[in-house]
Scaffold this active site. Structure first.
Site, PDB file in Angstrom:
ATOM      1  N   ARG A 163      41.719 -31.011  80.357  1.00 27.64           N
ATOM      2  CA  ARG A 163      40.539 -30.334  80.878  1.00 27.64           C
ATOM      3  C   ARG A 163      40.107 -29.206  79.933  1.00 27.64           C
ATOM      4  O   ARG A 163      40.872 -28.752  79.097  1.00 27.64           O
ATOM      5  CB  ARG A 163      40.834 -29.754  82.261  1.00 27.64           C
ATOM      6  CG  ARG A 163      41.043 -30.778  83.353  1.00 27.64           C
ATOM      7  CD  ARG A 163      41.316 -30.097  84.691  1.00 27.64           C
ATOM      8  NE  ARG A 163      42.448 -29.182  84.623  1.00 27.64           N
ATOM      9  CZ  ARG A 163      42.353 -27.855  84.506  1.00 27.64           C
ATOM     10  NH1 ARG A 163      41.165 -27.279  84.492  1.00 27.64           N
ATOM     11  NH2 ARG A 163      43.429 -27.100  84.429  1.00 27.64           N
ATOM     12  N   LYS A 187      39.582 -33.093  89.058  1.00 30.17           N
ATOM     13  CA  LYS A 187      39.834 -31.693  89.387  1.00 30.17           C
ATOM     14  C   LYS A 187      38.564 -30.968  89.819  1.00 30.17           C
ATOM     15  O   LYS A 187      38.622 -29.963  90.527  1.00 30.17           O
ATOM     16  CB  LYS A 187      40.484 -30.982  88.203  1.00 30.17           C
ATOM     17  CG  LYS A 187      41.923 -31.430  87.957  1.00 30.17           C
ATOM     18  CD  LYS A 187      42.809 -31.253  89.191  1.00 30.17           C
ATOM     19  CE  LYS A 187      44.263 -31.533  88.887  1.00 30.17           C
ATOM     20  NZ  LYS A 187      45.118 -31.498  90.116  1.00 30.17           N
ATOM     21  N   HIS A 240      47.456 -27.824  96.243  1.00 28.10           N
ATOM     22  CA  HIS A 240      47.819 -28.550  95.030  1.00 28.10           C
ATOM     23  C   HIS A 240      49.291 -28.947  95.171  1.00 28.10           C
ATOM     24  O   HIS A 240      50.181 -28.234  94.736  1.00 28.10           O
ATOM     25  CB  HIS A 240      47.614 -27.664  93.803  1.00 28.10           C
ATOM     26  CG  HIS A 240      47.802 -28.390  92.505  1.00 28.10           C
ATOM     27  ND1 HIS A 240      48.273 -27.782  91.375  1.00 28.10           N
ATOM     28  CD2 HIS A 240      47.556 -29.680  92.163  1.00 28.10           C
ATOM     29  CE1 HIS A 240      48.317 -28.663  90.389  1.00 28.10           C
ATOM     30  NE2 HIS A 240      47.896 -29.815  90.842  1.00 28.10           N
ATOM     31  N   SER A 297      51.973 -28.584  86.416  1.00 24.09           N
ATOM     32  CA  SER A 297      52.226 -29.740  85.569  1.00 24.09           C
ATOM     33  C   SER A 297      53.571 -29.604  84.862  1.00 24.09           C
ATOM     34  O   SER A 297      53.914 -28.546  84.332  1.00 24.09           O
ATOM     35  CB  SER A 297      51.107 -29.872  84.529  1.00 24.09           C
ATOM     36  OG  SER A 297      51.315 -30.966  83.691  1.00 24.09           O
ATOM     37  N   LYS A 335      56.486 -32.740  90.184  1.00 28.94           N
ATOM     38  CA  LYS A 335      55.821 -32.932  91.478  1.00 28.94           C
ATOM     39  C   LYS A 335      55.603 -34.418  91.789  1.00 28.94           C
ATOM     40  O   LYS A 335      55.886 -34.881  92.892  1.00 28.94           O
ATOM     41  CB  LYS A 335      54.504 -32.160  91.454  1.00 28.94           C
ATOM     42  CG  LYS A 335      53.670 -32.193  92.718  1.00 28.94           C
ATOM     43  CD  LYS A 335      52.674 -31.031  92.716  1.00 28.94           C
ATOM     44  CE  LYS A 335      51.847 -30.962  91.465  1.00 28.94           C
ATOM     45  NZ  LYS A 335      50.840 -32.042  91.353  1.00 28.94           N
ATOM     46  N   THR A 336      55.083 -35.151  90.820  1.00 27.21           N
ATOM     47  CA  THR A 336      54.831 -36.583  91.032  1.00 27.21           C
ATOM     48  C   THR A 336      56.135 -37.354  91.088  1.00 27.21           C
ATOM     49  O   THR A 336      56.347 -38.192  91.970  1.00 27.21           O
ATOM     50  CB  THR A 336      53.934 -37.128  89.904  1.00 27.21           C
ATOM     51  OG1 THR A 336      52.663 -36.484  89.967  1.00 27.21           O
ATOM     52  CG2 THR A 336      53.728 -38.629  90.044  1.00 27.21           C
ATOM     53  N   ASP A 381      49.298 -35.368  94.527  1.00 29.24           N
ATOM     54  CA  ASP A 381      48.710 -34.209  93.856  1.00 29.24           C
ATOM     55  C   ASP A 381      47.880 -33.280  94.727  1.00 29.24           C
ATOM     56  O   ASP A 381      47.946 -32.072  94.559  1.00 29.24           O
ATOM     57  CB  ASP A 381      47.845 -34.707  92.696  1.00 29.24           C
ATOM     58  CG  ASP A 381      47.497 -33.614  91.701  1.00 29.24           C
ATOM     59  OD1 ASP A 381      48.354 -32.767  91.436  1.00 29.24           O
ATOM     60  OD2 ASP A 381      46.371 -33.623  91.192  1.00 29.24           O
ATOM     61  N   ARG A 389      48.692 -39.815  80.086  1.00 30.18           N
ATOM     62  CA  ARG A 389      48.552 -39.944  81.538  1.00 30.18           C
ATOM     63  C   ARG A 389      48.323 -41.396  81.945  1.00 30.18           C
ATOM     64  O   ARG A 389      47.924 -42.233  81.138  1.00 30.18           O
ATOM     65  CB  ARG A 389      47.350 -39.134  82.029  1.00 30.18           C
ATOM     66  CG  ARG A 389      47.495 -37.639  81.899  1.00 30.18           C
ATOM     67  CD  ARG A 389      48.091 -37.043  83.139  1.00 30.18           C
ATOM     68  NE  ARG A 389      48.219 -35.599  83.070  1.00 30.18           N
ATOM     69  CZ  ARG A 389      48.621 -34.854  84.093  1.00 30.18           C
ATOM     70  NH1 ARG A 389      48.906 -35.420  85.258  1.00 30.18           N
ATOM     71  NH2 ARG A 389      48.737 -33.552  83.969  1.00 30.18           N
TER      72      ARG A 389
END
Length: 528
Positions: free
Chosen positions: A54, A196, A215, A233, A237-238, A252, A316
């Site tokens: 981003r 996002k 988030h 990130s 988390k994933t 997410d 990704r």
């Protein structure tokens, strides 16, 4: 889809409108157009150009009566005048005029009482594929009377040559007009701007309805026990929410209302750098037809080298959530039983797992700590602390305390237990100690989820005052209290106090005299 629906936005002389195409049709077109290639797993892969992440400095909100009342202006939420927005809006619509367009009508939010209808418009097939992966796909009958609540016009080929005159940062622009219910993107091809961007808007809309936007990832056990995983990130988390024994709600972005937890999205967006089938089998297996890889390196046969970071560390994959075998079809579940804050502490100071008090939960939520490590970004040669309020400050249009207040209310109302889990380093800082093994981290997570951690005896650490178990299953007790894992105890004390001071300095912005969010006493204090 009627051309008139798009022409009223100012886009002229529209060619073919590819409306809500199937995955098969999108893949055929993106390969035919030369946008993507196919890998040996059946997934397609795209190179997003010079932007492999981003562009947060190029994100702006139009100043309006609504935005002036609610938005927390600053480095993250920057204002742009309506005049300049209109000029860039015309540039975007002119760029998309005389083109074939891809239009996707999708839902953000699985809860019917909270979801928003989102329309995405682009001239790029893979960008339509990306949002089809990431958002919730309506049934055919739901498209018959679909009226967008918000429209994203992605004119990635447009560039703003007048950015210096406008006082902007670059030729890239990511602009949100809340009152006109439209966003425009120009100058960047990165798909994550769309994902996002809508997350930012959900973070604006929902708290004003007294609903918490988060988030975080979420999963649910066979007994209906919901768990939330907050983390920036690289914290896991994933990976950690993708559990063969628990149904994935989402990886997410979620909301939490009076009925429980609900996913904003219909897909997952996972980092794949150094991905392997043994440590992350569910994610590895999800990379098949309909999945879309970004910026990975492949050979002539289409085999992906997940260890190759020559394009970016931020490789990704997006894929529909159905690619995870054990997922919750409704994308919703009851109120959470456990909340887990994930941090990758590269200083090697924080324990593998700590049970937090309500006050500590508020402190660490507002702190949103993790650490970048050497080698992941240019110029970083030693660990760098990162504080991102609510574990997602870059996407919060409102003041962080708005979200913290809602979280605190819900923790109290539903009796939620909160834990801090360090997926970073132990026995020393990055370069000296070792990263927590996924096996040990999963053992900590499993002990939280099955409740066995509550059977442990707890010690309280110095300085950070965290409550850590003395023993926990088969985990080496030496690593549970981080000081014990360091061979050089004096060096640990120095690193601990250094990190503690960073926390203290960061939290000063919330210490407003008479304010309701001074939870500094729940954070670290450096002892003489």
């Amino acid at each position: 889809m009627k051309s008139a629906d798009i022409e009223k936005l100012g886009i002229e002389n529209i060619g073919t409108i590819h409306y809500n195409l199937s995955f098969d049709d999108l893949i055929e077109l993106e390969i035919q157009n030369g946008e993507c290639t196919q890998t040996d797993s059946g997934a397609t892969t795209v190179d997003t150009g010079i932007f492999t992440g981003r562009s947060p400095k190029d994100k702006f909100f139009v100043e309006s009566s609504s935005s002036k009342e609610h938005i927390a202006w600053g480095d993250i939420n920057q204002p742009i005048s309506k005049e300049y927005f209109d000029e860039l809006y015309r540039l975007a619509t002119k760029t998309l005029s005389n083109k074939e367009l891809y239009v996707m009508d999708l839902f953000a939010g699985s809860s019917k009482s909270s979801r928003r209808n989102i329309r995405f418009i682009s001239e790029i097939a893979w960008q339509a594929h990306f949002v089809k992966n990431m958002f919730i796909r309506p049934e055919p009958q739901e498209l018959q009377d679909f009226t967008p609540d918000f429209t994203v016009i992605n004119a990635c080929k447009a560039t703003n040559d007048r950015y210096k005159e406008m006082g902007l940062h670059s030729e890239v622009f990511v602009l949100f007009n809340i009152e006109d219910r439209v966003a425009v993107i120009g100058g960047t091809w990165y798909g994550g701007e769309m994902k996002k961007g809508i997350f930012s808007m959900m973070n604006y809309w929902l708290p004003l309805e007294n609903k918490l936007s988060m988030h975080c990832s979420a999963n649910v056990g066979k007994d209906g026990d919901t768990a939330l995983f907050f983390g920036l990130s690289g914290t896991g988390k994933t990976t950690l929410s993708t559990d063969p024994l628990r149904a994935l709600i989402g990886d997410d972005e979620h909301g939490w209302d009076d009925d429980g937890v609900f996913n904003f999205e219909g897909g997952c967006y996972a980092k794949v750098i150094n991905l392997d089938s043994s440590s992350e089998p569910e994610i590895f297996a999800a990379i098949r037809k309909n999945a879309l890889l970004e910026n990975v390196v492949t050979d002539e046969s289409g085999a992906v080298d997940y260890s190759d970071a020559s394009k970016t560390e931020n490789t990704r994959v997006s894929y529909p959530i159905e690619h995870i075998k054990n997922h919750e079809p409704s994308l919703m579940a009851s109120h959470p039983k456990n909340i887990i804050f994930l941090t990758a502490d590269a200083f090697g100071v924080l324990p593998p797992v700590s049970k937090l008090t309500k006050e500590q939960a508020m402190y660490y939520f507002l702190s949103g700590y993790t650490a970048k490590v050497a080698g992941t970004e240019r110029g970083i040669t030693e660990p760098v602390a990162t504080f991102s309020a609510c574990f997602g400050e870059a996407f919060l249009p409102l003041h962080p305390t708005v979200y913290a207040k809602l979280l605190g209310e819900k923790i109290d109302k539903h009796g939620v237990d909160v834990y801090l889990v360090n997926t970073g380093w132990s026995g020393g800082a990055y370069g000296v100690g070792e990263r927590m093994s996924i096996k040990d981290t999963r053992a900590c997570i499993n002990a939280i989820l099955d409740g066995s951690i509550k059977q442990s005896e707890f010690d309280t650490t110095r300085t950070f005052k965290l409550h850590v178990p003395r023993t926990l299953g088969k985990i080496d007790p030496e690593i549970l209290n981080p000081r014990n894992a360091w061979s050089d105890k004096d060096e640990f004390d120095r690193s601990r106090d250094e990190l503690a001071q960073m926390f203290i300095d960061n939290f000063k912005k919330y210490q407003i005299e008479g304010g309701e969010f001074d939870y500094s006493a729940a954070g670290p204090s450096i002892e003489p």
